[in-house]
Write an enzyme that holds these catalytic residues in place. Structure first.
Site, mmCIF file in Angstrom:
data_model
loop_
_atom_site.group_PDB
_atom_site.id
_atom_site.type_symbol
_atom_site.label_atom_id
_atom_site.label_comp_id
_atom_site.label_asym_id
_atom_site.label_seq_id
_atom_site.Cartn_x
_atom_site.Cartn_y
_atom_site.Cartn_z
ATOM 1 N N LYS A 127 -56.131 -21.630 -35.270
ATOM 2 C CA LYS A 127 -56.412 -22.168 -33.927
ATOM 3 C C LYS A 127 -55.468 -21.478 -32.951
ATOM 4 O O LYS A 127 -54.775 -22.113 -32.143
ATOM 5 C CB LYS A 127 -56.223 -23.697 -33.950
ATOM 6 C CG LYS A 127 -56.682 -24.417 -32.713
ATOM 7 C CD LYS A 127 -58.177 -24.616 -32.638
ATOM 8 C CE LYS A 127 -58.564 -25.226 -31.310
ATOM 9 N NZ LYS A 127 -60.031 -25.349 -31.140
ATOM 10 N N TYR A 154 -47.621 -30.335 -42.913
ATOM 11 C CA TYR A 154 -47.147 -31.067 -44.089
ATOM 12 C C TYR A 154 -45.658 -30.836 -44.317
ATOM 13 O O TYR A 154 -45.128 -31.211 -45.353
ATOM 14 C CB TYR A 154 -47.926 -30.633 -45.338
ATOM 15 C CG TYR A 154 -49.358 -31.104 -45.341
ATOM 16 C CD1 TYR A 154 -50.263 -30.596 -44.424
ATOM 17 C CD2 TYR A 154 -49.796 -32.053 -46.261
ATOM 18 C CE1 TYR A 154 -51.580 -31.021 -44.417
ATOM 19 C CE2 TYR A 154 -51.111 -32.479 -46.253
ATOM 20 C CZ TYR A 154 -51.992 -31.962 -45.336
ATOM 21 O OH TYR A 154 -53.287 -32.383 -45.327
ATOM 22 N N ASP A 161 -62.621 -24.446 -35.571
ATOM 23 C CA ASP A 161 -63.792 -25.263 -35.240
ATOM 24 C C ASP A 161 -65.075 -24.461 -35.421
ATOM 25 O O ASP A 161 -66.066 -24.937 -35.996
ATOM 26 C CB ASP A 161 -63.689 -25.871 -33.830
ATOM 27 C CG ASP A 161 -63.030 -24.944 -32.817
ATOM 28 O OD1 ASP A 161 -62.504 -23.895 -33.218
ATOM 29 O OD2 ASP A 161 -63.037 -25.273 -31.623
#
Ligand code: NAD
Length: 339
Positions: free
Chosen positions: A172, A124, A205
């Site tokens: 991640k 962002y 995930d």
């Protein structure tokens, strides 16, 4: 004494849900003097921007604000007012509690999770451009030690103050080795300073799958911006959806409260949508102002009305077409009566 609070009603369903919240806050007896400020597409013609400086000034002066959702055009058009507001005021922590409310249809009971989302950088950061127009585009994901350190510290301080047992950093780092690698390393370093709170980490995930299968293994989650956005909506889904999920954007000495949901333009002006998320955001605001008893009363009143399941909006009925569902105003009336 009255509190001066900036109120940004927003657009779409924003006006209706913020009006409901103001009525409930007034009914608690806590005097709030609302400094109403408009933002969004509706003010562009007049001020040349969806987020005029005087709106930011109002929040800076009052130190506390509450807002309804503001529509952001998809794919083109002006940048998100919500993102700009969080960046301009350095509201670096987005806090989204996800707690089961008895009576809200959901697959789980007794969920009590808190998502802490970094609010100022990551994907962002807004550094995006076409590389070859129409063919290739690029977005830069920024992770800094400073922003990571303060968001993880915020999560641990929150855990400590609220009797929480565990903080999980979600990332991640296996793929995004530079950016999320840094996020994870800094999280581990901050965690070492809080030996009284358990710490672990999960790849995003896997965290999503486990949250759906075994949500009770989680407590406080801390995430970079985009993962925080997505995972907090997932957690809202665990407790019955966006209509009941409040949120807070917190900086150092300044706070803006808002529901997690958007402006749901298709329901605007119809007196249909659920005011709960914004009313509970009002309760978070009362808590922040130190009005803990009033905040608790609002939470109890909301819980009571939802548990009874009669004077509730369509989304809280087992059948969304149930003709006995009431409107935004009528559900608010019931909450005020329960106060
Ligand atoms: P949305 O939250 O507006 O709607 C998603 C779904 O949830 C819709 O089916 C809607 O009908 C339902 N819903 C939302 N709020 C509800 C409520 N209070 N009661 C009952 N049902 C409710 O999300 P969207 O459609 O992805 O976005 C619409 C607009 O809102 C977009 O312009 C988006 O950028 C903006 N948005 C703003 C904010 C914010 O101001 N903080 C947050 C999210 C989205």
């Amino acid at each position: 004494m009255s509190y001066r609070v900036t109120l940004i009603p927003g657009d779409g369903i924003g006006t209706e849900v913020t009006e409901a919240m103001c009525r409930v806050v007034a009914a608690t007896g806590v005097a709030v003097d609302w400094d109403v400020q408009q933002a969004g597409e509706g003010v562009i013609a007049q001020y040349g921007t969806p987020l005029p400086d005087h709106v930011l000034e109002s929040v800076r002066k009052n130190r506390v604000g509450i807002k309804g959702p503001v529509t952001t055009p998809i794919g083109t058009g002006f940048r998100s007012v919500n993102v700009a507001l969080r960046k301009a005021l350095d509201l670096y922590a987005n806090l989204r509690p996800a707690r089961s409310i008895p009576g809200v249809a959901s697959r789980y009971e007794d969920i009590d999770l808190v998502v802490v989302r970094e609010n100022t950088e990551g994907l962002y950061a807004g550094i995006e451009h076409d590389v070859i127009p129409g063919e290739a585009a690029e977005s830069i994901r920024v992770i800094t030690r400073r922003a990571t350190e303060r968001i993880v510290r915020f999560a641990f301080e929150y855990a400590r103050e609220n009797g929480r047992k565990q903080v999980t950093a979600v990332h991640k780092a296996n793929i995004l080795k530079a950016t999320d690698g840094l996020f994870l390393r800094v999280a581990q370093q901050v965690a070492a300073q809080y030996p009284d709170i358990a710490f672990n980490d999960r790849i995003v995930d896997n965290a999503c799958m486990q949250l759906v299968q075994r949500p009770y293994e989680y407590d406080v989650l801390v995430l970079p911006n985009l993962f925080g956005d997505i995972v907090s909506d997932l957690c809202s889904g665990l407790v019955g959806g966006l209509g009941v999920s409040p949120g807070a954007n917190l900086g150092d000495g300044v706070a803006v409260f808002e529901p997690v949901h958007g402006s749901a333009p298709k329901y605007a002006g119809q007196n249909r949508v659920n005011p709960t998320a914004t009313i509970l955001s009002g309760a978070l605001m009362l808590n922040y102002l130190g009005e803990r008893e009033a905040a608790a009363r609002v939470e109890h009143a909301v819980t009571q009305v939802i548990r009874e399941g009669v004077k509730v909006t369509y989304d809280l009925k087992a059948d969304r077409n149930d003709p006995t569902a009431v409107g935004t105003r009528e559900m608010t009336d019931a909450i005020i009566a329960a106060l």
